[in-house]
Motif scaffolding. Sequence first.
Motif, mmCIF file in Angstrom:
data_model
loop_
_atom_site.group_PDB
_atom_site.id
_atom_site.type_symbol
_atom_site.label_atom_id
_atom_site.label_comp_id
_atom_site.label_asym_id
_atom_site.label_seq_id
_atom_site.Cartn_x
_atom_site.Cartn_y
_atom_site.Cartn_z
ATOM 1 N N ALA A 144 -92.500 38.961 11.232
ATOM 2 C CA ALA A 144 -92.395 38.713 9.637
ATOM 3 C C ALA A 144 -90.980 38.991 9.248
ATOM 4 N N VAL A 145 -89.984 38.370 10.050
ATOM 5 C CA VAL A 145 -88.708 38.322 9.743
ATOM 6 C C VAL A 145 -88.522 37.527 8.204
ATOM 7 N N GLU A 146 -87.785 37.973 7.172
ATOM 8 C CA GLU A 146 -87.554 37.475 6.090
ATOM 9 C C GLU A 146 -86.872 36.241 6.105
ATOM 10 N N ASN A 147 -85.609 36.034 6.861
ATOM 11 C CA ASN A 147 -84.816 34.973 6.764
ATOM 12 C C ASN A 147 -84.391 34.593 8.142
ATOM 13 N N PHE A 148 -84.582 33.526 8.804
ATOM 14 C CA PHE A 148 -84.052 33.033 10.012
ATOM 15 C C PHE A 148 -82.908 31.913 9.814
ATOM 16 N N VAL A 149 -82.049 32.171 10.289
ATOM 17 C CA VAL A 149 -80.735 30.964 10.223
ATOM 18 C C VAL A 149 -80.430 30.389 11.489
ATOM 19 N N MET A 150 -80.511 29.454 11.918
ATOM 20 C CA MET A 150 -80.028 28.676 13.315
ATOM 21 C C MET A 150 -78.801 28.139 13.166
ATOM 22 N N ILE A 151 -77.846 28.223 14.084
ATOM 23 C CA ILE A 151 -76.597 27.665 14.079
ATOM 24 C C ILE A 151 -76.917 26.188 14.843
ATOM 25 N N SER B 218 -88.685 32.266 6.341
ATOM 26 C CA SER B 218 -87.917 31.102 5.795
ATOM 27 C C SER B 218 -87.009 30.600 6.940
ATOM 28 N N PHE B 219 -87.461 29.723 7.701
ATOM 29 C CA PHE B 219 -86.532 29.205 8.894
ATOM 30 C C PHE B 219 -85.718 28.199 8.249
ATOM 31 N N SER B 220 -84.397 27.907 8.643
ATOM 32 C CA SER B 220 -83.402 26.965 8.418
ATOM 33 C C SER B 220 -82.469 26.996 9.504
ATOM 34 N N ALA B 221 -81.698 25.738 9.419
ATOM 35 C CA ALA B 221 -80.676 25.737 10.627
ATOM 36 C C ALA B 221 -79.341 25.123 9.687
ATOM 37 N N ALA C 160 -75.805 29.159 2.843
ATOM 38 C CA ALA C 160 -76.876 28.513 3.304
ATOM 39 C C ALA C 160 -78.127 29.339 3.269
ATOM 40 N N GLY C 161 -78.197 30.290 4.184
ATOM 41 C CA GLY C 161 -79.237 31.162 4.444
ATOM 42 C C GLY C 161 -79.738 31.738 3.084
ATOM 43 N N ALA C 162 -79.058 31.882 2.313
ATOM 44 C CA ALA C 162 -79.397 32.431 0.841
ATOM 45 C C ALA C 162 -80.046 31.551 0.035
ATOM 46 N N MET C 163 -79.933 30.099 0.355
ATOM 47 C CA MET C 163 -80.455 28.983 -0.448
ATOM 48 C C MET C 163 -82.151 28.621 0.213
ATOM 49 N N ALA C 164 -81.840 29.117 1.463
ATOM 50 C CA ALA C 164 -83.227 28.477 2.250
ATOM 51 C C ALA C 164 -84.516 28.978 1.653
ATOM 52 N N THR C 165 -85.548 28.019 1.679
ATOM 53 C CA THR C 165 -86.849 28.263 1.431
ATOM 54 C C THR C 165 -87.875 28.166 2.478
ATOM 55 N N GLY C 166 -87.233 27.332 3.380
ATOM 56 C CA GLY C 166 -88.095 27.052 4.879
ATOM 57 C C GLY C 166 -87.973 25.549 5.254
ATOM 58 N N GLY C 167 -87.447 25.236 6.473
ATOM 59 C CA GLY C 167 -87.759 23.963 7.135
ATOM 60 C C GLY C 167 -86.415 23.228 6.690
ATOM 61 N N GLU C 168 -85.305 23.702 6.102
ATOM 62 C CA GLU C 168 -84.341 23.056 5.584
ATOM 63 C C GLU C 168 -83.254 22.804 6.754
ATOM 64 N N ILE C 169 -82.732 21.623 6.909
ATOM 65 C CA ILE C 169 -81.334 21.614 7.745
ATOM 66 C C ILE C 169 -80.260 21.421 6.847
ATOM 67 N N PHE C 170 -79.529 22.353 6.925
ATOM 68 C CA PHE C 170 -78.376 22.323 5.662
ATOM 69 C C PHE C 170 -77.111 21.692 6.614
ATOM 70 N N ILE C 171 -76.628 20.989 6.030
ATOM 71 C CA ILE C 171 -75.281 20.035 6.408
ATOM 72 C C ILE C 171 -74.099 20.774 5.876
ATOM 73 N N LEU C 172 -73.195 21.042 6.446
ATOM 74 C CA LEU C 172 -71.838 21.534 5.650
ATOM 75 C C LEU C 172 -71.012 20.327 5.419
ATOM 76 N N ASP C 173 -70.229 20.293 4.294
ATOM 77 C CA ASP C 173 -69.227 19.126 4.238
ATOM 78 C C ASP C 173 -67.891 19.440 4.972
ATOM 79 N N MET C 174 -67.781 18.797 6.000
ATOM 80 C CA MET C 174 -66.602 19.098 6.981
ATOM 81 C C MET C 174 -65.273 18.330 6.676
ATOM 82 N N GLY C 175 -65.270 17.552 5.217
ATOM 83 C CA GLY C 175 -64.267 17.202 5.035
ATOM 84 C C GLY C 175 -64.026 15.841 5.804
ATOM 85 N N ASP C 176 -62.944 15.204 5.809
ATOM 86 C CA ASP C 176 -62.665 14.033 6.642
ATOM 87 C C ASP C 176 -62.477 14.371 8.078
#
Length: 630
Positions: free
Chosen positions: A412-419, A452-455, A506-522
């Motif tokens: 029952a982990v609350e938040n799981f964030v994968m790199i 809440s799982f997210s990557a 991103a972990g703070a925004m997760a609700t479950g199942g999201e793949i967050f994508i960071l703006d890497m610039g150009d």
Amino acid sequence: MVKFSRILLLLIADVICINFAYILSFLIRFNFEVSSTVFWAYFSTYANNILTLTVVYIIVFWLLGLYRSLWRYAGTEEIVRIVITSAAAAAASIVYLEFTQQMFPRTIYVYSFILDILLIGGVRLGYRIIRELRAPGAVKSLFFGVLKSEARGSFTKVMIVGAGDAGAAIIKDIKRHPDLGKRVVVAVDDAPDKLNQNIVGVKIAGNHMAIKQLARRYGVDEIIIAIPSAKRKAIQEIVNECNKTRCKMKILPAISDLINETVSISKLRDVDIEDLLGRDPVQVNLREISGYVEGKIVLVTGGGGSIGSELCRQIAKFKPRKLIALDIYENTVFELSNEIRNTYPDLEFEVVIASVRSRQRIREVFLKYKPHVVFHAAAHKHVPLMESNPKDAVINNIIGTKNMIDLSDEYAVENFVMISTDKAVNPTNVMGATKRVAEMILQEKSVHSRTSFSAVRFGNVLGSNGSVIPIFRKQIERGGPVTVTHEEITRYFMTIPEAVQLVIQAGAMATGGEIFILDMGDPVRIMDLAENIIRLSGYVPHVDIEIKVTGLRPGEKLYEELLLDEEGIERTAHNKIFVAHPLPPSQGLGEFLEQEHISTEENITGIISMRDDEVKDWLQELVPNYSRNQ
């Protein structure tokens, strides 16, 4: 407009000072006996010529450049200039009076000359004295700093980029330390109203586009970028212009790193490759982050790695109840332990030596610590190594991740964030394919879990273990060649702190199942990156250091992607974080996930018994868009 307003104010002040000096000179000469006939005889001559004498003074002041100095930075150079211009103006007034057969007592010229220096100099120095009076030793340095003799013999000619407070402070500091063997010969600033003005006796000769030309004209040896408040994009443009010269480069840190610090030569650092990214600092929502980290037990896998260790550093700032760094490699996590305990002595920090491959060992960790938040950064990441070792990539990146996901759900982990990585998008290599499978497992588990799982998916990080930049630097130290796999290959880059801050956000925004994508610039062309690193090392690319094109390695793309075409993308509340829609798992993955009765050890044994090509075939079943032939 600002420039002309300043000059007009100076003109008005000078007119007042010039005439006040004459009037006071007459009063002193005649002992303030204004009723004297002799006093009025001479004073009437002054009164009849007041306009002409004033104009003569102003013309001389203008011709000798008294209105080209930035008086907010007035120093001893301006005093010397005022003495010279006042003497010249007094001489011009004498010539005029003699030519018109008029005269004053000789002491009037002496008194007015002295008073001109005091009054006109006082106007220009007054503002600076008021600003700096509180600083210890400030008044002394204002008047006597330049009187220190310059070091004899050769010296380094310096260009200052940025004619503001920081630039002025650096110029003054250099002049106070002649033992450094430096002399500022020219300044550069993009503000049009500062062009052709003087700052602490140094001419502002152009904007940043003139750096190459001015460096050649003034024989500049070193360029100092003194704009700590500038945005990264502006610094990038300036550094690119500096790179067109063969000058050494120094830069002041960002203003955030100079809080409560005095700008000085000692604060200068070498220009680094991060300065060429052109990216502004990340802004995070501290309230959101604190909400899910503060007071919680946080576990970071791969805690000794580049990303994992930075995660620990950043998380420690948010006052977790306990922070656990898990890693199989003891040396780096041991160093991290010493650093964290020294920096945060009140934080409960523990190190666990374990492998995510061992489900039983990870279960013991969960049972003992019962973490609320898990950051999963443990992974094999080197593309060429994983191409030749696909079994280990699968065991670590897929089975290890599945262990972490299953146990996080069970406990029952609350938040799981994968790199994750941009190489998981349309993968052409084993590493990318295994990370994509890990994402799919996470998304599938999130459907039926309270956790809440997210990557979080991003590209390369500057300076991480085994990344291209440390490799380039080592090659340069050896005298070259610097090796690039293809002339047109491009990659996305981020600094490690920037990537980690966004991961935590991103972990703070997760609700479950999201793949967050960071703006890497150009994306950055690797050939350009190699050339810039060579220049920053003080060499000329293709001349001093050879760049050799070696050809693409197995599994390597010319360019990386951050999103699958079919995923779609949505903005989040953070301007540098996007979210992709979850995709349904492939049929092969569904079968793999259904093998719950098979133990981790049996899974590992089954993979080890396979040939490398069979492992890749199996990966292709799980990830249909995995292309092995590119």
